[in-house]
Design a protein around this motif. Structure first.
Motif, PDB file in Angstrom:
ATOM      1  N   SER A 213      11.932   2.491  15.411  1.00 31.34           N
ATOM      2  CA  SER A 213      12.166   3.735  13.774  1.00 31.34           C
ATOM      3  C   SER A 213      13.456   4.373  14.311  1.00 31.34           C
ATOM      4  N   SER A 214      13.795   4.452  15.222  1.00 32.20           N
ATOM      5  CA  SER A 214      14.331   5.318  15.934  1.00 32.20           C
ATOM      6  C   SER A 214      14.636   5.407  16.747  1.00 32.20           C
ATOM      7  N   ASN A 215      16.322   6.310  17.277  1.00 31.70           N
ATOM      8  CA  ASN A 215      17.309   6.225  18.966  1.00 31.70           C
ATOM      9  C   ASN A 215      15.901   7.178  20.178  1.00 31.70           C
ATOM     10  N   ALA A 216      15.643   8.221  19.215  1.00 29.45           N
ATOM     11  CA  ALA A 216      14.432   9.229  19.495  1.00 29.45           C
ATOM     12  C   ALA A 216      13.769   8.143  20.529  1.00 29.45           C
ATOM     13  N   THR A 217      12.507   6.861  19.416  1.00 30.98           N
ATOM     14  CA  THR A 217      12.123   6.273  19.965  1.00 30.98           C
ATOM     15  C   THR A 217      11.950   4.861  21.103  1.00 30.98           C
ATOM     16  N   ALA A 218      13.568   4.535  21.152  1.00 36.53           N
ATOM     17  CA  ALA A 218      13.522   3.839  22.026  1.00 36.53           C
ATOM     18  C   ALA A 218      13.897   4.272  23.321  1.00 36.53           C
ATOM     19  N   GLU A 219      14.731   5.539  23.270  1.00 35.34           N
ATOM     20  CA  GLU A 219      14.831   6.489  24.660  1.00 35.34           C
ATOM     21  C   GLU A 219      13.734   6.706  24.795  1.00 35.34           C
ATOM     22  N   ALA A 220      12.702   6.522  24.305  1.00 33.13           N
ATOM     23  CA  ALA A 220      11.479   7.162  24.495  1.00 33.13           C
ATOM     24  C   ALA A 220      10.474   5.838  25.344  1.00 33.13           C
ATOM     25  N   VAL A 221      10.785   4.720  24.870  1.00 30.56           N
ATOM     26  CA  VAL A 221      10.382   3.302  25.547  1.00 30.56           C
ATOM     27  C   VAL A 221      10.873   2.900  26.950  1.00 30.56           C
ATOM     28  N   LYS A 222      12.028   3.401  26.825  1.00 26.84           N
ATOM     29  CA  LYS A 222      12.617   3.503  28.310  1.00 26.84           C
ATOM     30  C   LYS A 222      12.146   4.468  29.499  1.00 26.84           C
ATOM     31  N   LEU A 223      11.571   5.355  28.797  1.00 31.69           N
ATOM     32  CA  LEU A 223      11.267   6.273  30.049  1.00 31.69           C
ATOM     33  C   LEU A 223       9.676   5.896  30.144  1.00 31.69           C
ATOM     34  N   THR A 224       8.984   5.363  29.558  1.00 33.42           N
ATOM     35  CA  THR A 224       7.734   5.142  29.330  1.00 33.42           C
ATOM     36  C   THR A 224       7.570   4.030  29.788  1.00 33.42           C
ATOM     37  N   GLU A 225       8.310   2.949  30.617  1.00 37.09           N
ATOM     38  CA  GLU A 225       8.381   1.915  30.906  1.00 37.09           C
ATOM     39  C   GLU A 225       8.148   1.824  32.895  1.00 37.09           C
ATOM     40  N   ASN A 226       9.342   3.572  32.781  1.00 40.61           N
ATOM     41  CA  ASN A 226       9.881   3.082  34.402  1.00 40.61           C
ATOM     42  C   ASN A 226       8.881   4.648  34.978  1.00 40.61           C
ATOM     43  N   ILE A 227       8.325   5.487  34.271  1.00 40.19           N
ATOM     44  CA  ILE A 227       7.354   6.451  34.308  1.00 40.19           C
ATOM     45  C   ILE A 227       5.742   5.125  34.425  1.00 40.19           C
ATOM     46  N   PHE A 228       5.617   4.652  33.710  1.00 42.99           N
ATOM     47  CA  PHE A 228       4.111   3.581  34.154  1.00 42.99           C
ATOM     48  C   PHE A 228       4.828   3.232  35.302  1.00 42.99           C
ATOM     49  N   ARG A 229       5.624   2.670  36.334  1.00 45.28           N
ATOM     50  CA  ARG A 229       5.675   2.173  37.249  1.00 45.28           C
ATOM     51  C   ARG A 229       5.334   2.661  38.213  1.00 45.28           C
ATOM     52  N   SER A 230       6.374   4.349  38.248  1.00 44.26           N
ATOM     53  CA  SER A 230       6.154   5.355  39.029  1.00 44.26           C
ATOM     54  C   SER A 230       4.984   6.045  39.428  1.00 44.26           C
ATOM     55  N   HIS A 276      18.267   2.568  40.642  1.00 42.92           N
ATOM     56  CA  HIS A 276      18.543   3.391  39.761  1.00 42.92           C
ATOM     57  C   HIS A 276      17.361   4.007  39.165  1.00 42.92           C
ATOM     58  N   CYS A 277      16.526   3.385  38.138  1.00 47.57           N
ATOM     59  CA  CYS A 277      15.526   3.646  36.893  1.00 47.57           C
ATOM     60  C   CYS A 277      14.612   4.248  38.012  1.00 47.57           C
ATOM     61  N   ILE A 278      13.454   3.720  38.341  1.00 51.26           N
ATOM     62  CA  ILE A 278      12.230   4.140  38.952  1.00 51.26           C
ATOM     63  C   ILE A 278      12.393   6.012  39.659  1.00 51.26           C
ATOM     64  N   ALA A 302       3.696  12.584  40.652  1.00 50.86           N
ATOM     65  CA  ALA A 302       3.437  11.046  41.231  1.00 50.86           C
ATOM     66  C   ALA A 302       5.142  11.423  41.920  1.00 50.86           C
ATOM     67  N   GLY A 303       6.475  11.678  41.451  1.00 49.74           N
ATOM     68  CA  GLY A 303       7.046  12.068  41.813  1.00 49.74           C
ATOM     69  C   GLY A 303       6.974  12.560  43.746  1.00 49.74           C
ATOM     70  N   GLU A 304       6.424  13.377  43.974  1.00 47.14           N
ATOM     71  CA  GLU A 304       5.933  14.124  44.266  1.00 47.14           C
ATOM     72  C   GLU A 304       5.318  13.288  45.850  1.00 47.14           C
ATOM     73  N   ILE A 305       4.663  12.213  45.498  1.00 47.07           N
ATOM     74  CA  ILE A 305       3.648  11.248  46.222  1.00 47.07           C
ATOM     75  C   ILE A 305       4.804  10.618  47.036  1.00 47.07           C
TER      76      ILE A 305
END
Length: 446
Positions: A213-230, A276-278, A302-305
């Motif tokens: 629905s929005s650019n901000a949503t698409a930006e959040a999608v990418k972050l969510t994918e990599n935060i999930f992995r991290s 570059h991502c996670i 997660a970042g600290e660990i």
């Protein structure tokens, strides 16, 4: 509401494949994308500030594993692809795609300097009837609040004169099952007309388009994918340390747990995060969340660990050297096996191997590395002092000359049997020896 003349004209060009695309940043994301777009029938101009890349591309030599030199040559010979450092040629492009780095500062704040500079370069040549797309991973709001604002300083208006959208890159270097054209593409735009252009353009180049629905949503999608992995990698890294203290093999636990056909997804521990991502992307959200006075405890923990893993591995290495060889790390020679951040690729971005080498030498030891895909350590932002070091040959004599072999990356091209036979001590952070059925009292998991 009727579409603007600029929208209708660009839409017709996209439908007819007469639109010219410009891709800014010809690295791991931009070059594969440019060739995929060219393969779909569009003419593509690639832009980069590095003259060496342009020389290589003009010679039809690809420096990215995901792009075969034959495919590059075909696109070039068919007049579908060309590369340049001349950003004035952006004026000739109907669709402009930004694929530049979005690193972190020393304080783990977003560094949008590349995005900002690129947007200002585009603004100098912006004209009516262009679609500008950001693909660089960033925090929600960047496309509309940063890129759009810069472009509108020209007096042209988004949604009427030009159009802007966001489509996050989803490249996975070394993945043999998916490529740029077959990975589903998230697309968004500033308004309905921009979204329609995004769907039509990317739909011509990739198999599946997923509008949001929005650019901000698409930006959040990418972050969510990599935060999930991290977060999940941090979880298994923490479990590794706990289970190791209990005498339990975390890899055996994971292999057994993943037999459950529902409710579980396997993640694997390692010596730290790379790529570059996670290691980077989650902190874009933690930074943005401060604007809303909201904590991001999971992400930061997660970042600290994950950041602590290299020191944990070196502690296990030092312990093993002391107990099994009666030698302090400060008097030891260690061969780090694998410089790339993941197996079977030559990508060393944010590789924990660099940090492992640094810590060994901080503690007085001597560290070399072997990587069949990385012959020499290139220039890096954080490890410039390691630049120019060369990969050592992996011979029986070389292996036996080191006090320990520290496996950081489990490339398939390595003779692990030879290492098992000749190394006095092996510290394995990837469980590669167990997977291959190789064993010995001198193999330690870390």
């Amino acid at each position: 509401m009727a579409s603007s003349p600029a929208h209708d004209a660009l839409s017709r060009k996209i439908e007819a494949r007469t639109a010219r695309a410009g891709v800014i940043g010809l690295g791991y994301v931009g070059l594969p994308l440019a060739i995929a777009i060219a393969r779909s029938g569009f003419a593509v101009t690639g832009f980069d500030i590095d003259p060496a890349k342009i020389v290589s591309l003009e010679a039809k030599h690809s420096y990215i594993d995901a792009v075969a030199s034959d495919d590059l040559a075909l696109a070039t010979d068919n007049k579908r692809f060309s590369a340049t450092t001349d950003f004035a040629l952006l004026a000739d492009c109907d669709v402009i795609i930004i694929c530049v780095p979005t690193p972190l500062t020393r304080h783990r704040d977003p560094d949008l300097s590349f995005v900002d500079a690129t947007a200002r370069s585009i603004a100098k040549h912006l004209r009516s009837g262009q679609l500008v797309v950001l693909e660089s991973t960033t925090y929600p709001g960047t496309t509309d609040d940063v890129v759009k604002v810069i472009l509108e300083t020209t007096g042209l208006k988004s949604g009427t004169d030009f159009f802007i959208g966001f489509s996050p890159e989803r490249e996975d270097p070394g993945n043999q099952h998916f490529n740029t054209a077959t990975i589903p593409k998230i697309v968004a735009g500033d308004g309905a007309d921009a979204l329609l252009l995004m769907v039509r353009f990317y739909g011509a180049a990739v198999k599946t388009v997923v509008p949001v629905s929005s650019n901000a949503t698409a930006e959040a999608v990418k972050l969510t994918e990599n935060i999930f992995r991290s977060v999940n990698i941090a979880l298994v890294n923490e479990l590794k340390t706990v289970y190791a203290a209990m005498g339990i093999d975390v890899w055996e636990v994971i292999d057994a747990a993943k037999t459950k056909p529902f409710g579980y997804m396997p993640f694997y521990p390692g010596p730290g995060l790379g790529g570059h991502c996670i290691p980077i992307d989650p902190f874009y959200l933690t930074w943005k969340s401060r604007e809303y006075e909201l904590p991001t405890r999971f992400i930061e923990l997660a970042g600290e660990i994950n950041s602590a893993m290299p020191r944990y591995v070196i502690a296990k290495l030092a312990e093993a050297l002391d107990m099994r060889a009666g030698k302090a790390l400060s008097r030891s020679r260690v061969l780090v096996l694998g410089l790339a951040y993941k197996k079977n690729v030559a990508d060393i971005r944010e590789s924990p191997s660099l940090r492992l080498i640094e810590i060994i030498e901080e503690r007085g030891g001597k560290a070399d590395y072997h990587d069949p895909l990385v012959g020499e350590i290139p220039s890096t932002r954080e490890y410039q002092h390691l630049k120019g070091r060369a990969s050592v040959d992996l011979t029986p004599e070389t292996i036996s000359s080191y006090d320990a072999i520290l496996v950081a990356t489990d490339h398939d091209q390595v003779d692990y049997s030879a290492i098992t036979r000749n190394a006095p001590l092996i510290v394995d952070t990837r469980n590669v020896f167990s997977r291959l059925g190789l064993s010995g009292d001198h193999i330690i998991k870390a």
